[in-house]
Design an enzyme around this catalytic site. Structure first.
Site, PDB file in Angstrom:
ATOM      1  N   ASP A  67       6.565  11.668  -7.666  1.00 44.61           N
ATOM      2  CA  ASP A  67       6.075  12.174  -6.379  1.00 44.61           C
ATOM      3  C   ASP A  67       4.604  11.821  -6.174  1.00 44.61           C
ATOM      4  O   ASP A  67       3.849  11.704  -7.137  1.00 44.61           O
ATOM      5  CB  ASP A  67       6.268  13.700  -6.349  1.00 44.61           C
ATOM      6  CG  ASP A  67       6.208  14.252  -4.928  1.00 44.61           C
ATOM      7  OD1 ASP A  67       6.150  13.455  -3.975  1.00 44.61           O
ATOM      8  OD2 ASP A  67       6.199  15.484  -4.787  1.00 44.61           O
TER       9      ASP A  67
ATOM     10  N   ARG B 153       1.399   4.249   3.640  1.00 48.24           N
ATOM     11  CA  ARG B 153       2.292   4.887   2.653  1.00 48.24           C
ATOM     12  C   ARG B 153       3.062   3.854   1.823  1.00 48.24           C
ATOM     13  O   ARG B 153       3.310   4.057   0.647  1.00 48.24           O
ATOM     14  CB  ARG B 153       3.292   5.804   3.371  1.00 48.24           C
ATOM     15  CG  ARG B 153       2.676   7.040   3.997  1.00 48.24           C
ATOM     16  CD  ARG B 153       3.738   7.870   4.714  1.00 48.24           C
ATOM     17  NE  ARG B 153       4.803   8.277   3.800  1.00 48.24           N
ATOM     18  CZ  ARG B 153       4.709   9.305   2.942  1.00 48.24           C
ATOM     19  NH1 ARG B 153       3.629  10.042   2.908  1.00 48.24           N
ATOM     20  NH2 ARG B 153       5.708   9.608   2.136  1.00 48.24           N
TER      21      ARG B 153
ATOM     22  N   ARG C  19       0.536  10.350  -0.768  1.00 46.38           N
ATOM     23  CA  ARG C  19      -0.806  10.945  -0.866  1.00 46.38           C
ATOM     24  C   ARG C  19      -1.770  10.019  -1.619  1.00 46.38           C
ATOM     25  O   ARG C  19      -2.941   9.910  -1.285  1.00 46.38           O
ATOM     26  CB  ARG C  19      -0.724  12.314  -1.561  1.00 46.38           C
ATOM     27  CG  ARG C  19      -0.367  13.419  -0.585  1.00 46.38           C
ATOM     28  CD  ARG C  19       0.112  14.656  -1.299  1.00 46.38           C
ATOM     29  NE  ARG C  19       1.437  14.454  -1.861  1.00 46.38           N
ATOM     30  CZ  ARG C  19       1.959  15.224  -2.819  1.00 46.38           C
ATOM     31  NH1 ARG C  19       1.265  16.223  -3.322  1.00 46.38           N
ATOM     32  NH2 ARG C  19       3.175  14.979  -3.264  1.00 46.38           N
TER      33      ARG C  19
ATOM     34  N   THR D 213      19.028  12.248  -1.157  1.00 46.28           N
ATOM     35  CA  THR D 213      19.913  12.313   0.020  1.00 46.28           C
ATOM     36  C   THR D 213      19.151  12.830   1.240  1.00 46.28           C
ATOM     37  O   THR D 213      19.608  12.670   2.364  1.00 46.28           O
ATOM     38  CB  THR D 213      21.142  13.214  -0.265  1.00 46.28           C
ATOM     39  OG1 THR D 213      20.686  14.424  -0.892  1.00 46.28           O
ATOM     40  CG2 THR D 213      22.156  12.545  -1.162  1.00 46.28           C
TER      41      THR D 213
ATOM     42  N   GLU E 136      13.030  21.285 -20.630  1.00 41.13           N
ATOM     43  CA  GLU E 136      11.613  21.660 -20.582  1.00 41.13           C
ATOM     44  C   GLU E 136      11.004  20.991 -19.350  1.00 41.13           C
ATOM     45  O   GLU E 136      11.298  19.822 -19.065  1.00 41.13           O
ATOM     46  CB  GLU E 136      10.891  21.182 -21.852  1.00 41.13           C
ATOM     47  CG  GLU E 136      11.373  21.877 -23.111  1.00 41.13           C
ATOM     48  CD  GLU E 136      11.158  23.388 -23.079  1.00 41.13           C
ATOM     49  OE1 GLU E 136      10.124  23.835 -22.565  1.00 41.13           O
ATOM     50  OE2 GLU E 136      12.044  24.125 -23.561  1.00 41.13           O
TER      51      GLU E 136
ATOM     52  N   LEU F 108      17.360   1.359 -24.233  1.00 39.94           N
ATOM     53  CA  LEU F 108      17.078   2.397 -23.234  1.00 39.94           C
ATOM     54  C   LEU F 108      18.027   2.288 -22.035  1.00 39.94           C
ATOM     55  O   LEU F 108      18.236   1.196 -21.505  1.00 39.94           O
ATOM     56  CB  LEU F 108      15.629   2.231 -22.742  1.00 39.94           C
ATOM     57  CG  LEU F 108      15.235   3.116 -21.562  1.00 39.94           C
ATOM     58  CD1 LEU F 108      15.001   4.555 -22.015  1.00 39.94           C
ATOM     59  CD2 LEU F 108      13.979   2.588 -20.868  1.00 39.94           C
TER      60      LEU F 108
ATOM     61  N   ARG G  83      13.176  10.345   6.714  1.00 37.48           N
ATOM     62  CA  ARG G  83      11.854   9.714   6.921  1.00 37.48           C
ATOM     63  C   ARG G  83      11.946   8.639   8.005  1.00 37.48           C
ATOM     64  O   ARG G  83      13.044   8.185   8.340  1.00 37.48           O
ATOM     65  CB  ARG G  83      11.381   9.090   5.611  1.00 37.48           C
ATOM     66  CG  ARG G  83      11.145  10.157   4.575  1.00 37.48           C
ATOM     67  CD  ARG G  83      10.539   9.607   3.314  1.00 37.48           C
ATOM     68  NE  ARG G  83      10.291  10.706   2.399  1.00 37.48           N
ATOM     69  CZ  ARG G  83       9.373  10.724   1.448  1.00 37.48           C
ATOM     70  NH1 ARG G  83       8.601   9.683   1.257  1.00 37.48           N
ATOM     71  NH2 ARG G  83       9.234  11.779   0.679  1.00 37.48           N
TER      72      ARG G  83
ATOM     73  N   HIS H  16       4.197   3.315  -2.259  1.00 42.80           N
ATOM     74  CA  HIS H  16       5.523   3.061  -2.859  1.00 42.80           C
ATOM     75  C   HIS H  16       5.490   1.781  -3.692  1.00 42.80           C
ATOM     76  O   HIS H  16       6.118   1.697  -4.746  1.00 42.80           O
ATOM     77  CB  HIS H  16       6.579   2.952  -1.761  1.00 42.80           C
ATOM     78  CG  HIS H  16       6.776   4.240  -1.004  1.00 42.80           C
ATOM     79  ND1 HIS H  16       6.881   5.453  -1.639  1.00 42.80           N
ATOM     80  CD2 HIS H  16       6.890   4.502   0.322  1.00 42.80           C
ATOM     81  CE1 HIS H  16       7.043   6.413  -0.729  1.00 42.80           C
ATOM     82  NE2 HIS H  16       7.043   5.860   0.466  1.00 42.80           N
TER      83      HIS H  16
ATOM     84  N   TRP I 160      16.519  10.127   3.830  1.00 45.14           N
ATOM     85  CA  TRP I 160      16.945   9.413   5.049  1.00 45.14           C
ATOM     86  C   TRP I 160      16.236   9.961   6.278  1.00 45.14           C
ATOM     87  O   TRP I 160      16.195   9.315   7.318  1.00 45.14           O
ATOM     88  CB  TRP I 160      18.465   9.517   5.254  1.00 45.14           C
ATOM     89  CG  TRP I 160      19.267   8.897   4.155  1.00 45.14           C
ATOM     90  CD1 TRP I 160      19.950   9.559   3.181  1.00 45.14           C
ATOM     91  CD2 TRP I 160      19.476   7.497   3.907  1.00 45.14           C
ATOM     92  NE1 TRP I 160      20.558   8.661   2.339  1.00 45.14           N
ATOM     93  CE2 TRP I 160      20.293   7.390   2.764  1.00 45.14           C
ATOM     94  CE3 TRP I 160      19.054   6.311   4.535  1.00 45.14           C
ATOM     95  CZ2 TRP I 160      20.697   6.169   2.228  1.00 45.14           C
ATOM     96  CZ3 TRP I 160      19.458   5.099   4.000  1.00 45.14           C
ATOM     97  CH2 TRP I 160      20.264   5.032   2.877  1.00 45.14           C
TER      98      TRP I 160
END
Ligand code: FPP
Length: 254
Positions: A34, A47, A38, A80, A221, A145, A85, A51, A83
């Site tokens: 997140d 923005r 910002r 979900t 955790e 991984l 945005r 990303h 969308w």
């Protein structure tokens, strides 16, 4: 086991706690990435630039997770609800998996990483889905991984799907009501076969789950940081793991 982990760590900075710090690495780490928007705003950037930088953080963290011996890394890339945005941002986000894989797939393959996706495929644009499916196919025999992208993922939708499939089995006589248990539910989630996350990380100072893995995170955790996702580095992942290793997990017991 210890030798393998020591070999993986080399002379890493993650040694001050001794062998325990190396032995008790979480098997599954899930991340709510997140703060892209910002991060961009604080720099006067659009923005989308956030990303794009977030995509670079995905690469850093994937490589570090692999180096540390984490087995599963689940990244919340698109929910979900995302969308809602503006279309230009949704389009940009939908192009990121393809861009990321074009640049990184070769290195992921060289590192024995297995790409997976968890989410509802039906609404994804064909270019997003085909890029992801190609990566899944090309890495399906890899044993390192597991890099699991949560893409068009929402926990409530996932749980509703599981409940409907169980209800249909009860209705049609394939399953007795009294046989429904945790295992049956877990097997019908999109994470079937994957252990629950040991550690959830959320960046950017927000303290919510945002419809992410709400069944699977029951005993995980939680680790929060104010750092915006594009600034998240290998060191932050190490910090989260060191904190995880200090926690006592009791699963409701003593
Ligand atoms: C939330 O930050 C982030 C997202 C909705 C997108 C996450 C996507 C990436 C980190 C890139 C994914 C890369 C690949 C390879 C799939 P936000 O935009 O809501 O930030 P804000 O809360 O600051 O506005």
């Amino acid at each position: 086991m210890i030798e393998r982990l020591w070999a993986k760590f080399g002379k890493s900075s993650l040694q001050p706690e001794g062998p325990d710090a190396i032995e008790n690495v979480p098997e599954h780490v899930a991340i709510i990435m997140d703060g892209n928007g910002r991060w961009a705003k604080t720099r006067g950037l659009p923005r989308m630039a956030g990303h794009h930088s977030g995509m670079k953080a995905v690469k850093r963290v994937t490589m570090e997770a692999d180096r540390l011996g984490i087995k599963y890394l689940t990244l919340y890339a698109f929910s979900t609800e995302n969308w809602k945005r503006p279309k230009a941002e949704v389009d940009f986000l939908m192009k990121l998996p393809q861009q990321f894989l074009e640049i990184e797939l070769e290195e992921l393959i060289a590192n024995n990483v297995q790409v997976r996706m968890m989410g509802h495929k039906e609404d994804l644009p064909s270019y997003t889905l085909s890029a992801v499916e190609e990566a899944i196919a090309k890495t399906s025999d890899n044993t390192g991984l597991v890099l699991n992208f949560a893409l068009n993922y929402g926990s409530r939708k996932e749980m509703l799907g599981a409940v409907k499939s169980i209800a249909a089995d009860v209705r049609d006589g394939r399953l007795a009501l009294e046989d429904i248990d945790d295992t049956i539910m877990a097997d019908r989630l999109l994470t079937s076969g994957i252990p629950d996350p040991d550690l959830l990380i959320r960046t950017s100072g927000e303290l919510r789950l945002s419809n992410f893995m709400m069944w699977q995170l029951a005993y995980s955790e939680l680790w929060f940081t104010d750092v915006y996702w594009p600034e998240f580095t290998e060191t932050h992942l190490q910090q989260a793991i060191l904190e995880y290793q200090r926690r006592a997990r009791r699963y409701g017991g003593l």
